[in-house]
Design a protein around this motif. Structure first.
Motif, PDB file in Angstrom:
ATOM      1  N   LYS A  47       1.118  -0.888  -0.131  1.00  0.00           N
ATOM      2  CA  LYS A  47       0.096   0.057  -0.192  1.00  0.00           C
ATOM      3  C   LYS A  47       1.156   1.161  -0.033  1.00  0.00           C
ATOM      4  CE  LYS A  47      -3.703  -2.626   3.149  1.00  0.00           C
ATOM      5  NZ  LYS A  47      -5.017  -2.280   3.365  1.00  0.00           N
ATOM      6  N   LEU A  93       2.537   3.027   2.222  1.00  0.00           N
ATOM      7  CA  LEU A  93       2.221   3.333   3.454  1.00  0.00           C
ATOM      8  C   LEU A  93       4.026   3.813   4.180  1.00  0.00           C
ATOM      9  CD1 LEU A  93       0.129   1.766   5.105  1.00  0.00           C
ATOM     10  CD2 LEU A  93      -0.530   2.395   3.187  1.00  0.00           C
ATOM     11  N   ARG A  94       3.598   5.608   4.298  1.00  0.00           N
ATOM     12  CA  ARG A  94       5.154   5.750   4.474  1.00  0.00           C
ATOM     13  C   ARG A  94       5.188   6.462   6.122  1.00  0.00           C
ATOM     14  NH1 ARG A  94       9.152   6.312   0.662  1.00  0.00           N
ATOM     15  NH2 ARG A  94       9.409   9.007   1.351  1.00  0.00           N
ATOM     16  N   GLY A 117       3.720   4.176   8.678  1.00  0.00           N
ATOM     17  CA  GLY A 117       3.041   3.605   9.775  1.00  0.00           C
ATOM     18  C   GLY A 117       2.464   1.852   9.144  1.00  0.00           C
ATOM     19  N   PRO A 118       2.339   0.588   9.727  1.00  0.00           N
ATOM     20  CA  PRO A 118       1.275  -0.640   9.504  1.00  0.00           C
ATOM     21  C   PRO A 118      -0.180   0.127   9.342  1.00  0.00           C
ATOM     22  CG  PRO A 118       1.934  -0.290  12.249  1.00  0.00           C
ATOM     23  CD  PRO A 118       1.737   0.973  11.238  1.00  0.00           C
ATOM     24  N   CYS A 119      -0.465  -0.968   8.054  1.00  0.00           N
ATOM     25  CA  CYS A 119      -2.491  -0.207   7.506  1.00  0.00           C
ATOM     26  C   CYS A 119      -2.847  -1.206   9.111  1.00  0.00           C
ATOM     27  CB  CYS A 119      -2.505  -0.842   6.819  1.00  0.00           C
ATOM     28  SG  CYS A 119      -2.810  -2.372   6.510  1.00  0.00           S
ATOM     29  N   GLU A 170      -1.327  -8.639   5.093  1.00  0.00           N
ATOM     30  CA  GLU A 170      -2.634  -9.505   4.706  1.00  0.00           C
ATOM     31  C   GLU A 170      -2.507  -9.524   2.972  1.00  0.00           C
ATOM     32  OE1 GLU A 170      -5.920  -6.933   3.559  1.00  0.00           O
ATOM     33  OE2 GLU A 170      -5.128  -4.517   4.684  1.00  0.00           O
ATOM     34  N   VAL A 171      -1.383  -8.535   2.407  1.00  0.00           N
ATOM     35  CA  VAL A 171      -1.770  -8.651   1.110  1.00  0.00           C
ATOM     36  C   VAL A 171      -0.791  -9.543   0.382  1.00  0.00           C
ATOM     37  CG1 VAL A 171      -1.560  -7.740  -1.376  1.00  0.00           C
ATOM     38  CG2 VAL A 171      -1.832  -5.859   0.605  1.00  0.00           C
TER      39      VAL A 171
END
Lengths: 141, 316
Positions: A59, A61-62, A64-66, A76-77
């Motif tokens: 994702k 992300l910059r 932290g975790p989703c 999860e992916v």
């Protein structure tokens, strides 16, 4: 004041790298891909993320975790791989410096810098650019 | 300084009343009545209703349209905005458009990955992450510009929310990430579905230690399972939900025709436990196609607000 003006210089599309600049780009890519599975976003924040490249997160992300991290700490992916941000958190606890950077708000990605050298962008300050509305809000705080 | 409430939900939170929000069932219909019916069922029972943004990465009726259809029927919407399907241009356009249509609450999130849904071959966007979107919403509202710096003629006055999942690793980092979300712009939080109350208690205590609970309202997420199958679905198919074995055992321990009642009983216990955690400002109720159960839980847990219809909301 001069420095600030420099910081906020909008990133020109980097000219096609030749000669020394190309050598630097290839060196950066080769070493960072080998060591950190770097994705060459051109705006490196590895030291802020426990030396775990955030662009490996599916994702991108910059910050932290989703919320989808699996109970075992995997992604999860890509469920057979550990979450990049679980690694970032654990890695950041082991660093002698920059531990508090995990609390910093990282700016949105400047997608124009993909596949350019973050080392060059650091020196030229091209990676310090933020959209005007973003930096104005940061200055206000 | 007395803060002027931006929305009905904001007023409840400012008044320190216990907030109750619920998730709107997704609809796959072009008929506005599909949403109007749901609105009529929930009106007066909850403070606001979440319009999910292609939840679990399945397309449904657009949340912006659902939000406006709720307003038509006097129900206050909370517009969810996920970063999965739209880039920063589209998200900013939606925030402005939502405010123009009368939406006064938004919740910013990353969004489930496309691989979790029925279009796994789609291109995921993720131009921004949830924290970027929170900050940009804040910039639009408080600085009155797009993130580019271009001024807005009329900034959107919305209460800005986020989600957080205290139940997913890395657990030690989650309270700090909550702090980051507040710094980015979040004013209220709706948590992921809570079955593991102890985990939420620790998270809240840690957030309190960090001084975050004076700066944000946290609504605990509670799911009302209709069957053992629904619990198994959450455990196996929805990433990031911590479902203790005991919950599944309880649901499987009763015959299928009594599982719905057992689900309500479990949810009622969870509401009581979550409610007792210091710092919890409200409850966010979720279910899968089970709105009668939502109403039952609200009623039996004594969350019934009996609030009247909200003022008819004009666009703009």
């Amino acid at each position: 004041l001069a420095k600030r003006r420099l910081d906020r210089r909008p990133p020109a599309t980097a000219p096609e790298p030749h000669g020394l600049r190309k050598a630097i780009l290839l060196l950066e890519r080769k070493t960072k891909e080998e060591i950190w599975d770097c994705r060459m976003c051109g705006q490196c924040i590895l030291h802020s993320t426990g030396m775990s490249c955030p662009m490996r997160c599916p994702k991108n992300l910059r910050n932290g975790p989703c919320g989808g991290v699996l109970v075992d700490g995997n992604c999860e992916v890509l469920p057979d791989r550990p979450c990049v941000w679980v690694q970032a958190w654990e890695g950041s606890r082991k660093l002698p410096l920059w531990r508090d950077h995990m609390l910093h708000l990282n700016r949105p990605v400047d997608w124009r810098l993909q596949e350019t050298s973050s080392w060059e962008n650091l020196v030229t300050r091209r990676d310090a650019h933020a959209p005007a509305g973003w930096s104005a809000f940061e200055d206000r705080a | 300084v007395t803060e002027e409430p931006r929305s009905g939900l904001h007023r409840v939170l400012l008044d320190r009343r216990f907030a109750v929000t619920a998730e709107l069932e997704t609809t796959d219909s072009a008929d506005p009545a599909s949403v109007h019916r749901l609105a009529d069922a929930l009106r007066g029972h909850v403070d606001a209703v979440n319009c999910t943004d292609n939840s679990a990465a399945h397309p449904h009726l657009a949340p912006l349209a659902a939000a406006r259809l709720l307003l038509d029927r006097g129900v206050e919407p909370i517009l969810q905005l996920a970063c999965r399907d739209r880039n920063r241009l589209a998200l900013q356009a939606d925030i402005l458009g939502a405010a123009a249509l009368g939406v006064r609450n938004i919740v910013c999130m990353t969004g489930d990955d496309v691989t979790a849904g029925d279009h796994p071959e789609a291109k995921p966007i993720y131009d921004l992450d949830a924290l970027h979107l929170l900050r940009i919403a804040r910039i639009m509202r408080d600085a009155g510009t797009y993130v580019s710096g271009r001024p807005l003629e009329q900034p959107p006055s919305v209460l800005i929310g986020a989600v957080e999942n205290p139940f997913a690793p890395p657990h030690d980092y989650r309270p700090m990430r909550l702090g980051k979300k507040i710094e980015a712009g979040a004013e209220f939080i709706q948590t992921q579905i809570c079955f593991n109350v102890e985990r939420l208690r620790v998270f809240m205590a840690r957030a309190g230690d960090l001084g975050l609970l004076e700066r944000v309202w946290v609504l605990g997420g509670v799911f009302i399972p209709r069957s053992a199958r629904a619990v198994r679905y959450l455990r196996d198919q929805v990433p990031g939900i911590d479902v203790p074995e005991e919950v599944l055992r309880r649901m499987e321990g009763v015959p299928p025709d009594r599982q719905a009642a057992e689900g309500v009983a479990i949810a009622l216990e969870l509401v009581e436990q979550v409610r007792s955690i210091p710092g919890i400002a409200g409850i966010h109720l979720m279910s899968i196609k089970n709105r009668e159960a939502i109403l039952r839980v609200i009623d039996e847990a004594g969350l019934h607000r009996g609030t009247e219809r909200i003022e008819p909301v004009r666009a703009g």
